[in-house]
Design an enzyme around this catalytic site. Structure first.
Site, PDB file in Angstrom:
ATOM      1  N   LYS A   1      -6.587  17.141  30.112  1.00 14.97           N
ATOM      2  CA  LYS A   1      -6.406  16.389  31.356  1.00 14.97           C
ATOM      3  C   LYS A   1      -7.623  16.556  32.264  1.00 14.97           C
ATOM      4  CE  LYS A   1      -1.971  15.307  33.165  1.00 14.97           C
ATOM      5  NZ  LYS A   1      -1.555  14.193  32.302  1.00 14.97           N
TER       6      LYS A   1
ATOM      7  N   GLU B   1      -2.561   5.673  23.574  1.00 16.65           N
ATOM      8  CA  GLU B   1      -1.722   5.956  24.733  1.00 16.65           C
ATOM      9  C   GLU B   1      -1.812   4.843  25.756  1.00 16.65           C
ATOM     10  OE1 GLU B   1      -1.434   9.876  26.341  1.00 16.65           O
ATOM     11  OE2 GLU B   1      -3.297  10.370  25.305  1.00 16.65           O
TER      12      GLU B   1
ATOM     13  N   ARG C   1      -1.396  24.366  29.010  1.00 24.86           N
ATOM     14  CA  ARG C   1      -2.267  23.201  28.830  1.00 24.86           C
ATOM     15  C   ARG C   1      -3.511  23.305  29.712  1.00 24.86           C
ATOM     16  NH1 ARG C   1       0.617  17.530  29.275  1.00 24.86           N
ATOM     17  NH2 ARG C   1       0.452  17.934  31.510  1.00 24.86           N
TER      18      ARG C   1
HETATM   19  C1  PLP Z   1      -0.524  13.586  31.710  1.00 22.77           C
HETATM   20  C2  PLP Z   1      -0.627  12.595  30.622  1.00 22.77           C
HETATM   21  C3  PLP Z   1       0.441  12.284  29.786  1.00 22.77           C
HETATM   22  C4  PLP Z   1       1.814  12.834  29.997  1.00 22.77           C
HETATM   23  O1  PLP Z   1       1.901  14.219  29.927  1.00 22.77           O
HETATM   24  P1  PLP Z   1       3.172  14.930  30.552  1.00 22.77           P
HETATM   25  O2  PLP Z   1       2.920  16.370  30.304  1.00 22.77           O
HETATM   26  O3  PLP Z   1       4.348  14.405  29.842  1.00 22.77           O
HETATM   27  O4  PLP Z   1       3.179  14.581  31.982  1.00 22.77           O
HETATM   28  C5  PLP Z   1       0.232  11.395  28.752  1.00 22.77           C
HETATM   29  N1  PLP Z   1      -0.962  10.824  28.545  1.00 22.77           N
HETATM   30  C6  PLP Z   1      -2.016  11.085  29.336  1.00 22.77           C
HETATM   31  C7  PLP Z   1      -3.312  10.411  29.056  1.00 22.77           C
HETATM   32  C8  PLP Z   1      -1.875  11.965  30.389  1.00 22.77           C
HETATM   33  O5  PLP Z   1      -2.901  12.220  31.189  1.00 22.77           O
END
Ligand code: PLP
Length: 401
Positions: free
Chosen positions: A246, A282, A144
């Site tokens: 991210k 989300e 990722r």
């Molecule tokens: C990090 C994140 C998640 C969760 O991702 P994981 O890999 O399960 O920790 C979900 N939504 C957003 C906006 C994130 O930044």
């Protein structure tokens, strides 16, 4: 942001991020004024002391850090070491090293500070009942980070480099991995444009760092259901934007709505899509799921949704437990009709949702308790992550002690 001014020896100990030299004396000249800077020490130890403890900490690891393990939340707790590696214009990262945790030096002109060229990751290490340490799907985070780096015009460490760095920094901070059942060690990799720019352009130098912090529950509610409010004025992501990676700016942009929600007593904000304002996206930093009968639904990964590793794992765990899982558009109307709602993320794992408020109307789920499906999925996933059951999925990576 806190500005750390360091003494000469501390500046030399801190990795220099923009390749510049530490100033010749521990003072800072601003116009005609000279400010004396108090010496900074790593918990009162000298640089030599730090290096000596680097060596000893690798060996004497059985002793746990002196912390109140019963009351861990999700606040930052400083640990002994961090990891750092750099790359220049060629995009090939240096081998990197574990160094004492401390402030970093960077040009005020760094790409990350001026234009937000930065990414983060998040994963956890758990202490198994036998004392060994498990990482959960760390190569997924490595992949990722590479995908995010591509979007943000940054070079990224290879998957092998990322995994090796995570292992090194966790082992160096082993005494901070909470005892079984008390929490986990949250691992925070960062990738940023640390080289100086002035006009908008990719930075000429990048830094890959990792720090760690012991954590307990993310929400103050613990495993108790959280209360969410649907936001229809602010949006987290737009088509063609960066919602799917991210990148650091995405999180600064949700602070405002989160602050307003918390002032009203809600745990967090649930965002809708920016085009129709009716499909679920989300929570600020978690993915959302709804349960209706034997069917579990979650928004499909289509650019504005962050591809959560917990989300992906829950989809597989749910299918193995006999649920039908749908990844598609999920509307607010459906959400309000659901039997159960939960959200997922590394930090929260699986967090049951007790209520949703939308346009002043509040809908409650699960009678104040944890829904049976949420509870079942939480237990299935955490027992895998903590090594309580055999890892039939091949998701955990055990560290060599
Ligand atoms: C990090 C994140 C998640 C969760 O991702 P994981 O890999 O399960 O920790 C979900 N939504 C957003 C906006 C994130 O930044």
């Amino acid at each position: 942001m806190e500005l750390h001014l360091a003494s000469r020896s501390a500046l030399q100990a801190a990795p220099s991020l923009a390749g510049q030299r530490p100033p010749p004396s521990p003072s800072l000249c601003i116009r005609n004024h000279t400010f004396k800077v108090p010496p900074l020490s790593y918990k009162g130890r000298s640089l030599i002391g730090c290096q000596a403890s680097l060596a000893t900490n690798y060996m004497e690891t059985s002793e746990l850090a002196d912390l109140d393990w019963e009351n861990l939340g999700f606040g930052f707790i400083q640990t002994d070491f961090m990891y750092t590696a750099k790359c220049g214009e060629d995009g090939i990262f240096s081998k990197g090293e574990v160094v004492p945790f401390g402030p970093i030096a960077m040009s005020p002109s760094a790409g990350v500070l001026n234009y937000g060229q930065g990414l983060f990751e998040g994963l956890k290490a758990y202490r198994k009942k036998d004392g060994s340490i498990l990482l959960f799907r760390p190569e997924e985070n490595a992949i990722r980070m590479r995908n995010g780096a591509e979007r943000m015009c940054m070079p990224a460490p290879t998957i092998e480099h990322f995994l090796d760095a995570v292992k090194q920094v966790v082992l160096a901070n082993k005494r901070w991995v909470p005892p079984t059942g008390k929490g986990s060690l949250y691992i925070r990799p960062l990738l940023m444009g640390s080289g100086a720019v002035l006009g908008l352009a990719p930075a000429p130098e990048y830094t890959f760092m990792i720090f760690v912090s012991p954590v307990g529950n993310y929400f103050k509610e613990g495993l108790a259901p959280i209360n969410l409010i649907i936001e229809d004025n602010f949006h987290r992501a737009a088509p063609g934007g960066t919602g799917g990676v991210k990148t650091i700016g995405n999180y600064a942009s949700v602070l405002k709505a989160q602050k307003i929600a918390k002032e009203k007593g809600y745990s967090d904000v649930l965002y809708l899509d920016a085009v129709h304002n009716k499909y679920l996206e989300e929570v600020s930093s978690c993915n959302i799921f709804i349960v209706k009968g034997n069917v579990i639904s979650t928004p499909a990964i289509k650019g504005t949704i962050l591809p959560g590793i917990t989300r992906k794992s829950i989809v597989q765990v749910a299918q193995r437990n006999g649920f039908k899982v749908e990844e598609r558009l999920v509307s607010v109307d459906e959400l309000l009709e659901a039997d159960e709602v939960f959200c997922t993320g590394t930090a929260v794992v699986v967090s049951p949702v007790g209520s949703i408020t939308y346009l002043e109307n509040r809908v409650e789920y699960g009678n104040q308790g944890i829904g049976v499906v949420s509870q079942q999925l939480y237990t299935s996933l955490t027992s895998l992550q903590m090594g309580d059951v055999e890892d039939c999925m091949g998701w955990t990576v055990q560290l060599d002690q």
